[in-house]
Design a protein around this motif. Structure first.
Motif, PDB file in Angstrom:
ATOM      1  N   PRO A   1      -0.001  60.503  40.572  1.00 32.70           N
ATOM      2  CA  PRO A   1      -0.573  59.306  41.192  1.00 32.70           C
ATOM      3  C   PRO A   1      -0.015  58.007  40.617  1.00 32.70           C
ATOM      4  N   GLU A   2       0.379  58.021  39.332  1.00 38.77           N
ATOM      5  CA  GLU A   2       0.828  56.796  38.674  1.00 38.77           C
ATOM      6  C   GLU A   2       2.276  56.444  38.984  1.00 38.77           C
ATOM      7  N   LEU A   3       2.993  57.347  39.616  1.00 40.41           N
ATOM      8  CA  LEU A   3       4.434  57.182  39.794  1.00 40.41           C
ATOM      9  C   LEU A   3       4.793  56.958  41.258  1.00 40.41           C
ATOM     10  N   ASN A   4       5.566  55.887  41.528  1.00 38.30           N
ATOM     11  CA  ASN A   4       6.111  55.656  42.872  1.00 38.30           C
ATOM     12  C   ASN A   4       5.022  55.611  43.938  1.00 38.30           C
ATOM     13  N   GLY A   5       3.884  55.035  43.587  1.00 34.75           N
ATOM     14  CA  GLY A   5       2.782  54.952  44.553  1.00 34.75           C
ATOM     15  C   GLY A   5       2.226  56.305  44.952  1.00 34.75           C
ATOM     16  N   GLY A   6       2.433  57.320  44.114  1.00 34.95           N
ATOM     17  CA  GLY A   6       1.937  58.659  44.409  1.00 34.95           C
ATOM     18  C   GLY A   6       2.860  59.476  45.297  1.00 34.95           C
ATOM     19  N   LYS A   7       3.964  58.887  45.743  1.00 38.12           N
ATOM     20  CA  LYS A   7       4.897  59.616  46.597  1.00 38.12           C
ATOM     21  C   LYS A   7       5.836  60.458  45.731  1.00 38.12           C
TER      22      LYS A   7
ATOM     23  N   THR B   1      14.477  58.536  32.917  1.00 38.04           N
ATOM     24  CA  THR B   1      13.901  58.632  31.566  1.00 38.04           C
ATOM     25  C   THR B   1      14.999  58.571  30.508  1.00 38.04           C
ATOM     26  N   LYS B   2      16.068  59.332  30.708  1.00 41.18           N
ATOM     27  CA  LYS B   2      17.184  59.305  29.760  1.00 41.18           C
ATOM     28  C   LYS B   2      17.813  57.906  29.697  1.00 41.18           C
ATOM     29  N   GLY B   3      17.951  57.270  30.848  1.00 43.14           N
ATOM     30  CA  GLY B   3      18.549  55.942  30.879  1.00 43.14           C
ATOM     31  C   GLY B   3      17.746  54.944  30.077  1.00 43.14           C
ATOM     32  N   TYR B   4      16.435  54.944  30.245  1.00 45.94           N
ATOM     33  CA  TYR B   4      15.592  54.003  29.495  1.00 45.94           C
ATOM     34  C   TYR B   4      15.635  54.289  27.993  1.00 45.94           C
TER      35      TYR B   4
ATOM     36  N   ALA C   1       9.995  52.634  37.497  1.00 41.71           N
ATOM     37  CA  ALA C   1       9.487  51.773  36.422  1.00 41.71           C
ATOM     38  C   ALA C   1       9.175  52.604  35.175  1.00 41.71           C
ATOM     39  N   LEU C   2       9.599  52.123  34.011  1.00 43.71           N
ATOM     40  CA  LEU C   2       9.386  52.855  32.775  1.00 43.71           C
ATOM     41  C   LEU C   2       7.901  53.078  32.506  1.00 43.71           C
ATOM     42  N   HIS C   3       7.081  52.051  32.724  1.00 40.23           N
ATOM     43  CA  HIS C   3       5.656  52.223  32.430  1.00 40.23           C
ATOM     44  C   HIS C   3       5.033  53.266  33.355  1.00 40.23           C
ATOM     45  N   GLU C   4       5.550  53.409  34.580  1.00 36.98           N
ATOM     46  CA  GLU C   4       5.054  54.442  35.486  1.00 36.98           C
ATOM     47  C   GLU C   4       5.484  55.837  35.020  1.00 36.98           C
ATOM     48  N   LEU C   5       6.712  55.951  34.559  1.00 37.67           N
ATOM     49  CA  LEU C   5       7.177  57.237  34.040  1.00 37.67           C
ATOM     50  C   LEU C   5       6.349  57.678  32.842  1.00 37.67           C
ATOM     51  N   LEU C   6       6.033  56.731  31.973  1.00 38.10           N
ATOM     52  CA  LEU C   6       5.227  57.061  30.802  1.00 38.10           C
ATOM     53  C   LEU C   6       3.806  57.426  31.202  1.00 38.10           C
ATOM     54  N   ALA C   7       3.239  56.679  32.141  1.00 42.73           N
ATOM     55  CA  ALA C   7       1.869  56.950  32.577  1.00 42.73           C
ATOM     56  C   ALA C   7       1.770  58.281  33.313  1.00 42.73           C
ATOM     57  N   ALA C   8       2.805  58.617  34.082  1.00 45.57           N
ATOM     58  CA  ALA C   8       2.784  59.861  34.860  1.00 45.57           C
ATOM     59  C   ALA C   8       2.825  61.088  33.949  1.00 45.57           C
ATOM     60  N   ASP C   9       3.522  60.993  32.816  1.00 41.82           N
ATOM     61  CA  ASP C   9       3.607  62.085  31.838  1.00 41.82           C
ATOM     62  C   ASP C   9       3.973  63.407  32.511  1.00 41.82           C
ATOM     63  N   LEU C  10       5.170  63.441  33.078  1.00 37.13           N
ATOM     64  CA  LEU C  10       5.675  64.651  33.729  1.00 37.13           C
ATOM     65  C   LEU C  10       6.601  65.429  32.801  1.00 37.13           C
ATOM     66  N   THR C  11       6.315  65.361  31.519  1.00 36.96           N
ATOM     67  CA  THR C  11       7.193  66.001  30.533  1.00 36.96           C
ATOM     68  C   THR C  11       7.248  67.513  30.698  1.00 36.96           C
ATOM     69  N   LYS C  12       6.176  68.137  31.192  1.00 34.31           N
ATOM     70  CA  LYS C  12       6.225  69.584  31.413  1.00 34.31           C
ATOM     71  C   LYS C  12       7.402  69.947  32.301  1.00 34.31           C
ATOM     72  N   GLY C  13       7.559  69.216  33.392  1.00 32.96           N
ATOM     73  CA  GLY C  13       8.657  69.479  34.305  1.00 32.96           C
ATOM     74  C   GLY C  13       9.995  68.980  33.797  1.00 32.96           C
ATOM     75  N   GLU C  14       9.983  67.828  33.110  1.00 33.80           N
ATOM     76  CA  GLU C  14      11.239  67.245  32.633  1.00 33.80           C
ATOM     77  C   GLU C  14      11.943  68.149  31.622  1.00 33.80           C
ATOM     78  N   PHE C  15      11.164  68.812  30.780  1.00 35.68           N
ATOM     79  CA  PHE C  15      11.760  69.614  29.712  1.00 35.68           C
ATOM     80  C   PHE C  15      11.539  71.108  29.910  1.00 35.68           C
ATOM     81  N   TYR C  16      11.119  71.491  31.103  1.00 37.54           N
ATOM     82  CA  TYR C  16      10.787  72.894  31.381  1.00 37.54           C
ATOM     83  C   TYR C  16      11.956  73.826  31.090  1.00 37.54           C
ATOM     84  N   GLU C  17      13.116  73.476  31.574  1.00 40.71           N
ATOM     85  CA  GLU C  17      14.270  74.372  31.435  1.00 40.71           C
ATOM     86  C   GLU C  17      14.906  74.306  30.055  1.00 40.71           C
ATOM     87  N   ASP C  18      14.419  73.436  29.164  1.00 42.46           N
ATOM     88  CA  ASP C  18      14.999  73.346  27.833  1.00 42.46           C
ATOM     89  C   ASP C  18      14.469  74.423  26.886  1.00 42.46           C
TER      90      ASP C  18
END
Length: 534
Positions: free
Chosen positions: A155-161, A172-175, A243-260
């Motif tokens: 919900p916190e990211l990209n207006g929920g889309k 995330t890597k870029g920031y 937006a960086l603050h949206e990425l942090l608020a969304a906390d999608l780290t489970k998916g971001e680092f899943y394959e690691d």
């Protein structure tokens, strides 16, 4: 003529099978030894006159039977269910799933569709399991565990889309790269790094984050194109960074680092047609020594070895053996009649079992035609927090989509969580809703759902043991139980993934079975008078 390594290994394999070839390859330095098997190299007559009874025809039981029979042991495998494979069970047209509460589901998907209700992936580092697949000629195909085209939603990211994983991951890597570059410019790292290292780090961050010459992240081709590349005068455009603050608020780290995670890194595999195909191959190779629909009624140590009572065809039978490898879940060990020690049963009772579940649907492959998703997993922030796309049958009209993979309750706690308490129809509704959020309007295409609840399956009553998996990774209070069950109870040895450092994986079950074989064959003399036939 000198003997080449290839010829030598072929000769070893022909003479001693997979176990001998595996050991030889390790000795020659041809395999990594991080998950080396403790399986000893045994001559073909080592077990002459000795009988081993194995309880359970899953990964630990069948691979143990395979190796012991090659070493000349008289082996009998007793399986309570009408099928082999343990939790490696695929739903396919005609499969019936019977719950302990009386619920019966029958899979009536189109021919050729299937879904792994238990383990679904084989990592490339699980060399023992892959070795057996090679030895028994089980066809494998690539399992696509991650796709940058898959989606992420909060919900916190990209207006929920929903947005593609590539945008979330690379933004995330870029920031991070931009912020570290600012730290370098502000001399915040001067005390930690030499000047030379600082400049090397700066160069690394440019590539890591796809930074511009000024050290700023403004998007790039890694995150994809808002206006796609074309021909002629057409001009493409990168997506603006999220937006960086949206990425942090969304906390999608489970998916971001899943394959690691070490066991989820590419390349991964799956057997063609379902994970149970591996164990069907063992069943065919082992023949009548594997008895299905033969639930064990009692396990007792005797002065000479072990006696096992089991029921087959409505008749109770007894078998005497020199030793037993018991691979049944701890949920069954703790209540097994016989004379297993109170300490053994207490150890089994102290290991919580997860209430694992999965939900799968048959559907047209809209994820491929709409969004170019071919395999991989999408993640979102809801009760049903992932949608897993099939890796087989790509470009075909129909596929099986998994929407829901998790726990119905906390291991060790009797009460179910909020999701676990819901009626099945409401669980299906939540599953469909997650698909609709990721793929608007497509949830209506889902049909013929299958709900696997391992806590409801007889002879299992749960899924993965919530056991320690390695130093510092588990629950400290389980260490005594792990140690206790890794030791024999008289002439009964225990094996299963929960008694390895790779809990929840078939590789762990195999290694545990190999450990039991090493101990049994080291303890028993090389020969004995035959025991009474079963």
């Amino acid at each position: 003529m000198p003997l080449s390594r290839r010829s030598f290994l072929s000769a070893v394999g022909s003479a001693g099978g997979y176990g001998a070839a595996f050991s030889a390859m390790q000795a020659l330095g041809l395999l990594a030894t991080a998950e080396a098997s403790p399986l000893p190299a045994l001559p073909g007559d080592h077990g002459k006159g000795r009988r081993i009874v194995i309880i359970g025809a899953g990964a630990a039981g069948l691979t143990s039977a395979w190796e012991l029979r090659k070493a000349g042991y008289d082996v009998l495998v007793l399986e309570a269910n009408g099928r082999v494979g343990g939790r490696a069970w695929a739903a396919r047209p005609g499969t019936e799933i019977r719950f302990m509460d009386g619920t019966v589901q029958r899979c009536d998907w189109q021919p050729g569709q299937w879904f792994n209700m238990g383990p679904a992936r084989i990592p490339s580092i699980h060399r023992n399991l892959l070795g057996y697949c090679s030895e028994l000629k089980v066809p494998l195909e690539v399992e696509i565990n991650a796709s940058r085209s898959a989606l992420m939603q909060a919900p916190e990211l990209n207006g929920g889309k929903p947005v593609t994983q590539r945008r979330v991951v690379f933004d995330t890597k870029g920031y991070i790269a931009e912020l570290l570059t600012k730290a370098i410019d502000g001399h915040a790292l001067d005390q930690a790094l030499t000047r030379e290292d600082v400049e090397k780090l700066r160069a690394l961050l440019v590539e890591f984050g796809q930074l511009d010459p000024a050290g700023k992240y403004s998007g790039g081709d890694r995150g994809g194109f808002a206006v796609n590349r074309g021909a002629g005068p057409a001009t493409s455009k990168f997506y603006d960074p999220l937006a960086l603050h949206e990425l942090l608020a969304a906390d999608l780290t489970k998916g971001e680092f899943y394959e690691d995670h070490i066991d989820w890194q590419a390349t991964m595999f799956q057997p063609v047609g379902g994970m149970d195909q591996i164990w069907f191959a063992f069943q065919r190779a082992l023949g009548p020594i594997v008895r299905t629909n033969a639930p064990v009624q009692e396990i007792s140590n005797t002065a000479r070895g072990v006696r096992v009572a089991y029921k087959e065809g409505g008749v109770t039978k007894l078998i005497d053996a020199d030793a037993c490898i018991c691979t049944i879940p701890v949920s069954q060990i703790k209540k097994m009649p016989g004379n297993l020690s109170p300490a053994t049963k207490a150890a089994a009772a102290s290991i919580p079992i997860g209430a694992n579940y999965k939900i799968a649907w048959q559907s047209p492959r809209f994820w491929e035609t709409d969004t170019n998703i071919y395999g991989g997993i999408s993640f979102l922030k809801r009760e049903i927090d992932l949608v897993w796309y099939p890796s087989y049958g790509l470009f075909s009209p129909t596929g099986v989509l998994l929407s829901g993979f998790g726990m119905e309750g906390t291991p060790g706690e009797a009460e179910l969580n909020a999701f676990g308490k819901l009626p099945t129809a409401e669980k299906f509704a939540l599953s469909r809703k997650s698909v609709d959020i990721l793929h608007p309007g497509r949830g209506k295409l889902l049909e013929k759902p299958i709900f696997m609840s391992w806590r409801q399956i007889p002879y299992f009553e749960g899924g993965i043991a919530a056991n320690m998996t390695g130093p510092g990774e588990g629950q400290g209070e389980l260490r005594p139980a792990y140690t206790a069950l890794n030791a024999p109870d008289g002439n009964v040895w225990f094996a299963g993934d929960y008694l390895s450092r790779i809990v929840g994986w078939q590789e762990g079950a195999i290694l545990s079975g190999h450990r039991a074989i090493a101990e049994i064959t080291g303890k028993l003399p090389a020969s004995s008078k035959p025991l009474k036939a079963a």
